[in-house]
Scaffold this motif. Sequence first.
Motif, PDB file in Angstrom:
ATOM      1  N   THR A  34       0.846  -1.193   0.000  1.00  0.00           N
ATOM      2  CA  THR A  34       0.000   0.000   0.000  1.00  0.00           C
ATOM      3  C   THR A  34       0.880   1.241   0.000  1.00  0.00           C
ATOM      4  O   THR A  34       2.110   1.166   0.121  1.00  0.00           O
ATOM      5  CB  THR A  34      -0.900   0.034   1.243  1.00  0.00           C
ATOM      6  OG1 THR A  34      -0.101   0.322   2.403  1.00  0.00           O
ATOM      7  CG2 THR A  34      -1.617  -1.295   1.439  1.00  0.00           C
ATOM      8  N   VAL A  35       0.222   2.399  -0.129  1.00  0.00           N
ATOM      9  CA  VAL A  35       0.960   3.666  -0.108  1.00  0.00           C
ATOM     10  C   VAL A  35       1.409   4.011   1.305  1.00  0.00           C
ATOM     11  O   VAL A  35       2.186   4.965   1.485  1.00  0.00           O
ATOM     12  CB  VAL A  35       0.100   4.812  -0.693  1.00  0.00           C
ATOM     13  CG1 VAL A  35      -0.262   4.530  -2.135  1.00  0.00           C
ATOM     14  CG2 VAL A  35      -1.163   5.025   0.145  1.00  0.00           C
ATOM     15  N   ALA A  38       4.704  -0.818   2.402  1.00  0.00           N
ATOM     16  CA  ALA A  38       4.939  -1.757   1.303  1.00  0.00           C
ATOM     17  C   ALA A  38       5.995  -2.768   1.713  1.00  0.00           C
ATOM     18  O   ALA A  38       6.878  -2.481   2.517  1.00  0.00           O
ATOM     19  CB  ALA A  38       5.396  -1.008   0.046  1.00  0.00           C
ATOM     20  N   SER A  39       5.879  -3.963   1.161  1.00  0.00           N
ATOM     21  CA  SER A  39       6.893  -5.002   1.349  1.00  0.00           C
ATOM     22  C   SER A  39       7.628  -5.211   0.029  1.00  0.00           C
ATOM     23  O   SER A  39       7.046  -5.079  -1.041  1.00  0.00           O
ATOM     24  CB  SER A  39       6.239  -6.314   1.793  1.00  0.00           C
ATOM     25  OG  SER A  39       5.607  -6.158   3.035  1.00  0.00           O
ATOM     26  N   GLY A  40       8.891  -5.533   0.130  1.00  0.00           N
ATOM     27  CA  GLY A  40       9.690  -5.794  -1.063  1.00  0.00           C
ATOM     28  C   GLY A  40      10.578  -6.997  -0.859  1.00  0.00           C
ATOM     29  O   GLY A  40      10.693  -7.536   0.248  1.00  0.00           O
ATOM     30  N   ASN A 107       8.459   2.331   3.846  1.00  0.00           N
ATOM     31  CA  ASN A 107       7.461   3.216   4.432  1.00  0.00           C
ATOM     32  C   ASN A 107       7.360   4.483   3.593  1.00  0.00           C
ATOM     33  O   ASN A 107       8.116   5.423   3.785  1.00  0.00           O
ATOM     34  CB  ASN A 107       7.843   3.561   5.868  1.00  0.00           C
ATOM     35  CG  ASN A 107       6.812   4.431   6.550  1.00  0.00           C
ATOM     36  OD1 ASN A 107       5.745   4.694   5.998  1.00  0.00           O
ATOM     37  ND2 ASN A 107       7.134   4.891   7.745  1.00  0.00           N
ATOM     38  N   PRO A 108       6.412   4.546   2.637  1.00  0.00           N
ATOM     39  CA  PRO A 108       6.279   5.734   1.776  1.00  0.00           C
ATOM     40  C   PRO A 108       5.441   6.839   2.390  1.00  0.00           C
ATOM     41  O   PRO A 108       5.271   7.894   1.783  1.00  0.00           O
ATOM     42  CB  PRO A 108       5.625   5.163   0.520  1.00  0.00           C
ATOM     43  CG  PRO A 108       4.841   3.986   0.997  1.00  0.00           C
ATOM     44  CD  PRO A 108       5.552   3.441   2.204  1.00  0.00           C
ATOM     45  N   MET A 113       2.548   4.689  -4.282  1.00  0.00           N
ATOM     46  CA  MET A 113       3.136   3.353  -4.255  1.00  0.00           C
ATOM     47  C   MET A 113       4.608   3.422  -4.650  1.00  0.00           C
ATOM     48  O   MET A 113       4.957   3.966  -5.693  1.00  0.00           O
ATOM     49  CB  MET A 113       2.397   2.438  -5.227  1.00  0.00           C
ATOM     50  CG  MET A 113       2.911   1.007  -5.217  1.00  0.00           C
ATOM     51  SD  MET A 113       2.556   0.142  -3.682  1.00  0.00           S
ATOM     52  CE  MET A 113       0.797  -0.093  -3.857  1.00  0.00           C
ATOM     53  N   PRO A 114       5.520   2.891  -3.839  1.00  0.00           N
ATOM     54  CA  PRO A 114       6.945   2.935  -4.181  1.00  0.00           C
ATOM     55  C   PRO A 114       7.285   1.983  -5.321  1.00  0.00           C
ATOM     56  O   PRO A 114       6.602   0.978  -5.538  1.00  0.00           O
ATOM     57  CB  PRO A 114       7.627   2.503  -2.882  1.00  0.00           C
ATOM     58  CG  PRO A 114       6.609   1.654  -2.190  1.00  0.00           C
ATOM     59  CD  PRO A 114       5.272   2.250  -2.537  1.00  0.00           C
ATOM     60  N   GLU A 115       8.351   2.314  -6.033  1.00  0.00           N
ATOM     61  CA  GLU A 115       8.862   1.465  -7.094  1.00  0.00           C
ATOM     62  C   GLU A 115      10.341   1.185  -6.853  1.00  0.00           C
ATOM     63  O   GLU A 115      11.054   2.020  -6.301  1.00  0.00           O
ATOM     64  CB  GLU A 115       8.687   2.140  -8.464  1.00  0.00           C
ATOM     65  CG  GLU A 115       7.236   2.379  -8.854  1.00  0.00           C
ATOM     66  CD  GLU A 115       7.113   3.055 -10.205  1.00  0.00           C
ATOM     67  OE1 GLU A 115       8.172   3.415 -10.777  1.00  0.00           O
ATOM     68  OE2 GLU A 115       5.990   3.243 -10.696  1.00  0.00           O
TER      69      GLU A 115
END
Length: 432
Positions: A34-35, A38-40, A107-108, A113-115
């Motif tokens: 989510t904004v 986010a998990s990566g 954590n954005p 949404m992060p890229e």
Amino acid sequence: MAVGVGSVVLPVAANAGEEDSALGAACRVADRSTVWWASGEVLLTNKGDRPVRDWTAEFDVSQGQVTLDNPWAYELRQDGKHVTIKPIADRADVAAGGNRPVKVGINPAGKGMPEITGCRVNGASGNGGDTGTTPAVPADSGSFAKDHTAVHLMWKPPAGGAEIVRYEVFQNGKQLKTVKDTMTDIERLAPATRYTFKVRAVRSDGRTTGFSKDIVLTTLAAPGQDKAKPVIPADLEATASGPYQAALRWRAATDDVAVTGYRIYRNGAKVQEADAKATSATVSGLTASTAHRFKVTAVDASGKESDPTREAQVTTTAAPDGTGTAAPGDFAATTAVKQDGGVTQHYLNLTWSVPQGVGQITTYQVHLNGKPAQTFMWGAGDPVLPVPTVKGSREVLVGSHPGSTYTVKIRARLGDGTWGAFSRELTVRTAG
């Protein structure tokens, strides 16, 4: 220590560079991100026939602060949008013909949404295993300031290629000296001054490699030069970044000479340190659904410590399993038999999901019929067993009695040294 089901014996791990051509990386933002959180994942893949011990994964994130799910196994550095991840000691080999997923959080703060872009490992492009053409370079290996007029530089040789015959050392962009070893002292420097060094290797065919990353060091203050302790870091904020982590942010401190680092305190006890450029940190190994109090101090070149910031309090979120502490998930137990000469021995085969975000877990304790029965350890012994990071499995010998009923549960020793919650308790019956 007995070697149970799921144990893997690895050959001696390769040093950096020996298997780089076989090592690839792929990075992604996970589904359901989510904004706000986010998990990566950085997935390292080793197509070689030897494990790789030393590696450096890199990527760029479009926005947000990046944290590690397992800071006891990896070191993460974020410089603006650029993120670098390295293993700590020998805790994160990439097995021959295998892969290693490195989980991260982003954590954005609601800004979209992060890229993730620019994924690569050991200086080469990732793209799911494409090693690219970026030239190999020397890598910093523990450089430090010796005193107020000297620093000690150390680096690792570059990966592969022709034989290295010497190294060229640069200070603030100008070549300073040439050496044959992978370390050197730089002397006659000014006290309490920040210097930037780079190193490149010269091969036997005369070609040079690319430069190492900047090695930034600040000499210590001269005796009597640093008379004041640093000004207190300002505006400390703490936010929960999951059940077992908190993200801290503060404004940089100042000093009459130079700030060289920060110390982070939880509930009055120092828990970790950050370098001079840091204005944020992630504290892991916390207890879920619990209030935690944090303070931060600054340290200068002479070792003086500032007064602490105002206290910031944060309450971690509830654990997914509802226990409040990390319990092994997806716990399952099946029975098996083995012949030991003329005796039929009965075993329990146990599998579970490794708790995340509570530091590296190397030890588990099994309880049978409500009592401690066996303790398993990874990362030790001969051979050294690789520490499970996602799924764990072992077998437990329960004896030669058929048709016996047992209750079984398991718990993990968390990264902070405390025992986590028990898994669910199962009832099993041996064959016969």
